[in-house]
Design a protein around this motif. Structure first.
Motif, PDB file in Angstrom:
ATOM      1  N   VAL A 195      41.681  42.935  73.968  1.00  0.00           N
ATOM      2  CA  VAL A 195      41.604  44.502  73.696  1.00  0.00           C
ATOM      3  C   VAL A 195      40.352  44.950  72.774  1.00  0.00           C
ATOM      4  O   VAL A 195      40.195  44.169  71.591  1.00  0.00           O
ATOM      5  N   ASP A 196      39.585  45.714  73.119  1.00  0.00           N
ATOM      6  CA  ASP A 196      38.505  46.380  72.034  1.00  0.00           C
ATOM      7  C   ASP A 196      39.397  47.311  71.490  1.00  0.00           C
ATOM      8  O   ASP A 196      39.613  48.465  71.587  1.00  0.00           O
ATOM      9  N   SER A 197      39.350  46.993  70.028  1.00  0.00           N
ATOM     10  CA  SER A 197      40.213  48.021  69.211  1.00  0.00           C
ATOM     11  C   SER A 197      39.501  49.073  68.634  1.00  0.00           C
ATOM     12  O   SER A 197      39.931  50.234  68.503  1.00  0.00           O
ATOM     13  N   THR A 198      37.983  49.027  68.986  1.00  0.00           N
ATOM     14  CA  THR A 198      37.201  50.521  68.839  1.00  0.00           C
ATOM     15  C   THR A 198      37.577  51.103  70.110  1.00  0.00           C
ATOM     16  O   THR A 198      37.020  52.692  69.794  1.00  0.00           O
ATOM     17  N   SER A 199      38.240  50.877  71.084  1.00  0.00           N
ATOM     18  CA  SER A 199      38.614  51.687  72.195  1.00  0.00           C
ATOM     19  C   SER A 199      39.869  52.440  72.127  1.00  0.00           C
ATOM     20  O   SER A 199      40.386  53.206  73.021  1.00  0.00           O
ATOM     21  N   VAL A 200      40.388  52.392  71.069  1.00  0.00           N
ATOM     22  CA  VAL A 200      41.727  52.972  70.860  1.00  0.00           C
ATOM     23  C   VAL A 200      41.615  54.574  71.073  1.00  0.00           C
ATOM     24  O   VAL A 200      40.717  55.159  70.509  1.00  0.00           O
TER      25      VAL A 200
ATOM     26  N   SER B 106      39.995  52.919  61.050  1.00  0.00           N
ATOM     27  CA  SER B 106      39.523  52.547  59.841  1.00  0.00           C
ATOM     28  C   SER B 106      40.263  51.559  58.930  1.00  0.00           C
ATOM     29  O   SER B 106      41.183  51.130  59.551  1.00  0.00           O
ATOM     30  N   SER B 107      39.946  51.183  57.939  1.00  0.00           N
ATOM     31  CA  SER B 107      40.508  49.893  57.341  1.00  0.00           C
ATOM     32  C   SER B 107      41.805  49.858  57.174  1.00  0.00           C
ATOM     33  O   SER B 107      42.389  48.627  57.095  1.00  0.00           O
ATOM     34  N   PRO B 108      42.620  50.657  56.710  1.00  0.00           N
ATOM     35  CA  PRO B 108      43.995  50.533  56.463  1.00  0.00           C
ATOM     36  C   PRO B 108      44.687  50.281  57.594  1.00  0.00           C
ATOM     37  O   PRO B 108      46.191  49.659  57.639  1.00  0.00           O
ATOM     38  N   LEU B 109      44.193  50.511  58.601  1.00  0.00           N
ATOM     39  CA  LEU B 109      44.901  50.246  60.273  1.00  0.00           C
ATOM     40  C   LEU B 109      44.233  49.281  60.928  1.00  0.00           C
ATOM     41  O   LEU B 109      44.354  47.989  60.605  1.00  0.00           O
ATOM     42  N   LEU B 110      43.564  49.730  62.080  1.00  0.00           N
ATOM     43  CA  LEU B 110      42.964  48.518  62.726  1.00  0.00           C
ATOM     44  C   LEU B 110      41.857  47.855  62.412  1.00  0.00           C
ATOM     45  O   LEU B 110      41.651  46.734  62.906  1.00  0.00           O
TER      46      LEU B 110
ATOM     47  N   LEU C 136      41.489  42.654  69.607  1.00  0.00           N
ATOM     48  CA  LEU C 136      42.931  42.177  69.490  1.00  0.00           C
ATOM     49  C   LEU C 136      43.007  41.298  70.708  1.00  0.00           C
ATOM     50  O   LEU C 136      42.666  41.736  71.744  1.00  0.00           O
ATOM     51  N   SER C 137      43.822  40.113  70.566  1.00  0.00           N
ATOM     52  CA  SER C 137      43.730  39.189  71.630  1.00  0.00           C
ATOM     53  C   SER C 137      45.361  38.716  71.619  1.00  0.00           C
ATOM     54  O   SER C 137      46.068  38.456  70.677  1.00  0.00           O
ATOM     55  N   PHE C 138      45.771  38.137  73.142  1.00  0.00           N
ATOM     56  CA  PHE C 138      47.021  37.721  73.169  1.00  0.00           C
ATOM     57  C   PHE C 138      46.778  36.513  74.433  1.00  0.00           C
ATOM     58  O   PHE C 138      46.163  36.732  75.309  1.00  0.00           O
ATOM     59  N   VAL C 139      47.348  35.484  73.876  1.00  0.00           N
ATOM     60  CA  VAL C 139      47.089  34.205  74.968  1.00  0.00           C
ATOM     61  C   VAL C 139      48.760  33.667  75.073  1.00  0.00           C
ATOM     62  O   VAL C 139      49.503  33.439  73.872  1.00  0.00           O
ATOM     63  N   SER C 140      49.228  33.794  76.193  1.00  0.00           N
ATOM     64  CA  SER C 140      50.397  33.071  76.803  1.00  0.00           C
ATOM     65  C   SER C 140      50.620  31.521  76.164  1.00  0.00           C
ATOM     66  O   SER C 140      49.656  31.107  76.596  1.00  0.00           O
ATOM     67  N   THR C 141      51.792  31.416  75.700  1.00  0.00           N
ATOM     68  CA  THR C 141      52.031  29.777  75.563  1.00  0.00           C
ATOM     69  C   THR C 141      53.080  29.256  76.422  1.00  0.00           C
ATOM     70  O   THR C 141      53.238  28.140  76.763  1.00  0.00           O
TER      71      THR C 141
ATOM     72  N   GLY D  65      53.658  34.316  73.697  1.00  0.00           N
ATOM     73  CA  GLY D  65      52.188  34.156  73.326  1.00  0.00           C
ATOM     74  C   GLY D  65      51.757  34.318  71.770  1.00  0.00           C
ATOM     75  O   GLY D  65      52.793  35.155  71.128  1.00  0.00           O
ATOM     76  N   ASN D  66      50.719  34.163  71.747  1.00  0.00           N
ATOM     77  CA  ASN D  66      49.984  34.416  70.286  1.00  0.00           C
ATOM     78  C   ASN D  66      49.235  35.479  70.472  1.00  0.00           C
ATOM     79  O   ASN D  66      48.260  35.579  71.144  1.00  0.00           O
ATOM     80  N   LEU D  67      49.411  36.424  69.294  1.00  0.00           N
ATOM     81  CA  LEU D  67      48.931  37.653  69.377  1.00  0.00           C
ATOM     82  C   LEU D  67      48.013  37.557  68.065  1.00  0.00           C
ATOM     83  O   LEU D  67      48.348  37.024  66.871  1.00  0.00           O
ATOM     84  N   THR D  68      46.811  37.909  68.122  1.00  0.00           N
ATOM     85  CA  THR D  68      46.131  37.871  66.991  1.00  0.00           C
ATOM     86  C   THR D  68      45.388  39.252  66.816  1.00  0.00           C
ATOM     87  O   THR D  68      44.684  40.130  67.466  1.00  0.00           O
ATOM     88  N   MET D  69      45.665  39.487  65.489  1.00  0.00           N
ATOM     89  CA  MET D  69      45.499  41.091  65.178  1.00  0.00           C
ATOM     90  C   MET D  69      44.979  41.012  63.536  1.00  0.00           C
ATOM     91  O   MET D  69      45.673  40.351  62.724  1.00  0.00           O
ATOM     92  N   LEU D  70      43.925  41.560  63.263  1.00  0.00           N
ATOM     93  CA  LEU D  70      43.521  41.642  61.909  1.00  0.00           C
ATOM     94  C   LEU D  70      43.259  40.415  61.536  1.00  0.00           C
ATOM     95  O   LEU D  70      43.594  39.970  60.253  1.00  0.00           O
ATOM     96  N   GLY D  71      42.881  39.314  62.264  1.00  0.00           N
ATOM     97  CA  GLY D  71      42.430  37.946  61.923  1.00  0.00           C
ATOM     98  C   GLY D  71      43.695  37.212  61.575  1.00  0.00           C
ATOM     99  O   GLY D  71      43.573  35.955  61.281  1.00  0.00           O
TER     100      GLY D  71
END
Lengths: 183, 205
Positions: free
Chosen positions: B90-95, B108-112, B120-125, B139-145
């Motif tokens: 997901v493109d976080s700038t497209s929120v 902005s920085s305190p949130l996304l 943001l990405s999700f990969v099913s395991t 699956g694994n979600l990757t958010m804010l690194g």
């Protein structure tokens, strides 16, 4: 000596400008908290509300300086109770016009939900201390309770002005309204 | 005679649509024989795709938003569900939360912190079929690194009127945002971020 004259032009102008802003802030504050369901709208209205509040703070500080430095026109003769009531009301109004924006500023500073405030998009409002939930809750209570008192005092203030003008027919309102005193 | 379908979802970018059309052909050789539908023709119905979230806060209306730009793919093995797979980015700038000022603040920085973490990405395991209409996707979600496992419950609903040519998916789950380092606003803003991904896959066969 200001014998039965009117308030100076700048004083009158600032009074009415302040009145408009205070009523806007009170109205907006009540509306955005009680009636707005859309979070995006609530977010934007809160930003506007903060800008108006800081403008009121600035105006009030200027008005207090003017009040101390200029000579007030003499009040029309009235019962001691009326003169005292007027004095007390005005002191409380000035006080609330400081407490309201200051408590609001404290809310914006100490809330865990810290959102930057740009006063009318121009100047960023500094937040002099860190977020603290307990302080925020106190500031919020002061802000809301003071708003109720302010609203009641405004009703009293307006009612009194109307009574002075249309029932007692003295020059009290004219002194804040007109350029010339109606001698 | 396993039947597998590759469904590719794309965002609102024309080039990706063209790429998809080409790549769908590329996956044909990997589809199992069985003759029937196989991989060709499944595509995401963008009009029925939604990647959204809601979050509650004290003294504030429930906040809802969605993302306008995303990409991903879904591979479903109807005969061997455990072999299914999904991933999306997901493109976080497209929120989009309904207003520019609000969008800017959430990016902005305190949130996304979209400038530093544009996706943001999700990969099913793991995929577990629970019944004919439900699956649990882990699956694994990757958010804010930060990467952490999350669980999504997925409803799978073939469209009866489309005669096997359309399948609707609704995936829901709860993200504990503090696990990803997004602690802004706690405790006034909830820690629980409810996510919903709806999509519809179509085939022309």
């Amino acid at each position: 000596m200001n014998e039965g004259g009117v308030w100076p032009g700048p004083v009158r102008l600032l009074h009415w400008a302040s009145a408009v802003l205070v009523i806007a802030a009170l109205g907006l504050g009540t509306y955005m908290v009680q009636l707005v369901k859309d979070p995006a709208e609530r977010f934007e209205l809160t930003q506007t509300h903060k800008s108006i509040g800081i403008a009121v703070l600035a105006l009030t500080l200027v008005r207090l300086c003017l009040r101390i430095l200029t000579n007030a026109p003499n009040p029309d003769p009235a019962a001691p109770f009326v003169l005292l009531a007027a004095k007390v009301t005005h002191v409380f109004l000035y006080g609330l016009l400081l407490v309201m924006p200051l408590s609001g500023w404290l809310m914006a500073t100490t809330t865990p939900v810290r959102v930057p405030t740009f006063v009318f998009g121009l100047v960023e409002l500094p937040y002099p201390s860190s977020p603290d939930l307990a302080t925020y809750r106190i500031a919020h209570t002061i802000h809301v309770v003071s708003a109720i008192f302010l609203a009641l005092l405004i009703v009293l203030h307006v009612a009194a002005a109307i009574i002075h003008a249309f029932v007692w027919r003295d020059r009290t309102l004219a002194r804040m309204w007109s350029r010339r005193s109606a001698m | 005679m396993a039947k597998s379908s590759r469904i590719i979802s794309t965002c609102n970018i024309r080039t990706l649509r063209r790429l998809f059309a080409l790549s769908a052909l590329a996956f044909l050789p990997f589809a199992d024989s069985g003759g029937a539908t196989a991989a060709q023709g499944w595509r995401i119905d963008e009009a029925h795709t939604w990647i959204g979230f809601t979050i509650d806060a004290v003294g504030f209306p429930t906040t809802r938003g969605h993302f306008n730009h995303y990409s991903g793919n879904v591979l479903i093995d109807f005969d061997r569900p455990a072999k299914s797979f999904t991933s999306f980015t997901v493109d976080s700038t497209s929120v989009d939360l309904g207003a520019q000022a609000f969008n800017d603040f959430v990016k902005s920085s305190p949130l996304l912190n979209a400038e530093k973490y544009p996706t943001l990405s999700f990969v099913s395991t793991r995929v577990e079929k629970l019944d004919s209409r439900t699956a649990r996707v882990i699956g694994n979600l990757t958010m804010l690194g930060v990467t952490r496992p999350i669980v999504l419950m997925v409803n799978v609903e073939p469209d009866p009127s489309a005669k096997g040519r359309a399948v609707a998916f609704v995936a829901t789950g709860t993200i504990t945002r503090s696990e990803f380092g997004m602690t802004f606003g706690l405790p006034l803003i909830d820690d629980a971020l409810e996510v919903t991904v709806k999509t519809r896959a179509l085939t022309d066969e």
